[in-house]
Design a protein around this motif. Structure first.
Motif, PDB file in Angstrom:
ATOM      1  N   TRP A 126       2.212   1.737  -3.542  1.00 30.55           N
ATOM      2  CA  TRP A 126       1.061   2.347  -4.469  1.00 30.55           C
ATOM      3  C   TRP A 126       1.058   3.952  -4.217  1.00 30.55           C
ATOM      4  O   TRP A 126       0.713   4.303  -5.111  1.00 30.55           O
ATOM      5  CB  TRP A 126      -0.140   1.566  -4.182  1.00 30.55           C
ATOM      6  CG  TRP A 126      -0.309   0.138  -4.544  1.00 30.55           C
ATOM      7  CD1 TRP A 126       0.600  -0.580  -5.282  1.00 30.55           C
ATOM      8  CD2 TRP A 126      -1.215  -0.983  -4.093  1.00 30.55           C
ATOM      9  NE1 TRP A 126       0.442  -1.830  -5.344  1.00 30.55           N
ATOM     10  CE2 TRP A 126      -0.820  -2.063  -4.591  1.00 30.55           C
ATOM     11  CE3 TRP A 126      -2.196  -1.027  -3.207  1.00 30.55           C
ATOM     12  CZ2 TRP A 126      -1.292  -3.362  -4.503  1.00 30.55           C
ATOM     13  CZ3 TRP A 126      -2.977  -2.099  -3.109  1.00 30.55           C
ATOM     14  CH2 TRP A 126      -2.470  -3.306  -3.798  1.00 30.55           C
ATOM     15  N   HIS A 147       0.838  -1.217  -0.210  1.00 38.49           N
ATOM     16  CA  HIS A 147      -0.181  -0.029  -0.051  1.00 38.49           C
ATOM     17  C   HIS A 147       0.936   1.373   0.123  1.00 38.49           C
ATOM     18  O   HIS A 147       0.685   2.234  -0.681  1.00 38.49           O
ATOM     19  CB  HIS A 147      -1.193   0.028   1.190  1.00 38.49           C
ATOM     20  CG  HIS A 147      -2.106  -0.975   0.790  1.00 38.49           C
ATOM     21  ND1 HIS A 147      -2.144  -2.332   1.361  1.00 38.49           N
ATOM     22  CD2 HIS A 147      -3.475  -0.997   0.508  1.00 38.49           C
ATOM     23  CE1 HIS A 147      -3.121  -2.931   0.919  1.00 38.49           C
ATOM     24  NE2 HIS A 147      -3.998  -1.947   0.522  1.00 38.49           N
ATOM     25  N   ARG A 205      -6.204  -1.157  -8.699  1.00 39.60           N
ATOM     26  CA  ARG A 205      -6.224  -0.301  -7.609  1.00 39.60           C
ATOM     27  C   ARG A 205      -4.907   0.903  -7.927  1.00 39.60           C
ATOM     28  O   ARG A 205      -5.099   1.963  -7.414  1.00 39.60           O
ATOM     29  CB  ARG A 205      -5.705  -0.712  -6.435  1.00 39.60           C
ATOM     30  CG  ARG A 205      -6.991  -1.549  -5.923  1.00 39.60           C
ATOM     31  CD  ARG A 205      -6.680  -2.163  -4.414  1.00 39.60           C
ATOM     32  NE  ARG A 205      -6.499  -1.188  -3.619  1.00 39.60           N
ATOM     33  CZ  ARG A 205      -6.828  -1.565  -2.161  1.00 39.60           C
ATOM     34  NH1 ARG A 205      -6.769  -2.555  -1.679  1.00 39.60           N
ATOM     35  NH2 ARG A 205      -6.571  -0.502  -1.247  1.00 39.60           N
TER      36      ARG A 205
END
Ligand code: ATP
Length: 228
Positions: A167, A164, A192
């Motif tokens: 990203w 995460h 995503r």
């Protein structure tokens, strides 16, 4: 404008055809995911874009030029699947060394922060975990302040929290106007992170569109990847 253009590219390794008649574009300022299962040809495509190998036939243009030209390579940041990192140097020393190879690098502190490596700056690369090594490889790919980042399976070996954070770093780089292409096995990662997804299967392009369009097109039925 396109930062990568591949036209009718074939690439064979002896009897093995890795890419067949592959035509694709990566658009400027976007984050593009090249999605496909093992053996689809993702690493082969990246190595052609990096000018590390040549197509058997067809054309590859990167930032408007031949990817083997030094002037083009200087504008591209690469994060390979396996990185040979200078194990005896600390994270900070490695970044300083790589920064010295570029004419207008980022500051070492910026690269450390982007990759979430502040707390590990004084650690020798040889003593990093697998996921930490991926983060250092990422920091080394961005230290040269590249216009285009080509990243091969960046999150393999990373835990969920690191994925995460990674990203988020990609979104930050994109907001600075950089173009990014990453390869992944993970449909979730493509959906995503990406503005556009290119689906590679057995060396050719199966689908190309926004994550939403792709979902509608394949519905998760015909193309099944591990949802990471
Ligand atoms: P992975 O997700 O497993 O890394 P990939 O999508 O990156 O897979 P490639 O590594 O590009 O796929 O491989 C595409 C095809 O080409 C595979 O069939 C692979 O076995 C073959 N191949 C790749 N490199 C070589 C090589 N140096 N010599 C022979 N065959 C190769």
């Amino acid at each position: 404008m396109n930062v990568v253009e591949m036209e009718a590219v074939h690439r064979a390794y002896g009897p093995v055809t890795a890419l067949k008649d592959l035509t694709l574009q990566v658009r400027s300022g976007e984050l593009t995911a090249l999605l496909g299962p093992n053996g689809a040809g993702k690493t082969t495509a990246i190595s052609l874009m990096l000018g590390l190998s040549r197509p058997t036939s067809g054309a590859v243009r990167v930032l408007g030029g031949d990817p083997r030209q030094r002037a083009v390579r200087a504008r591209v940041g690469a994060m390979p699947q396996e990185s040979a990192l200078p194990g005896a140097l600390t994270v900070r020393e490695s970044l300083g060394l790589f920064a010295s190879f570029h004419s207008a690098p980022l500051q070492v502190g910026q690269a450390l922060a982007l990759a979430g490596l502040d707390a590990l700056a004084g650690r020798r690369a040889a003593r990093l975990s697998g996921g930490e090594r991926r983060r250092l490889a990422f920091a080394l790919a961005v230290i040269g302040n590249p216009e285009l980042l080509l990243i091969d399976e960046p999150t393999t070996g990373m835990d969920a929290a690191s994925r995460h954070a990674f990203w988020a770093a990609l979104q930050e780089l994109k907001s600075q106007g950089r173009s990014i292409l990453l390869t992944t096995h993970y449909l979730e990662e493509a959906e995503r992170t990406a503005d556009r997804v290119l689906v590679l299967h057995a060396g050719h392009l199966l689908a190309d569109g926004t994550p939403e369009a792709l979902r509608a097109q394949v519905g998760g039925a015909r193309v099944r990847f591990r949802a990471g």
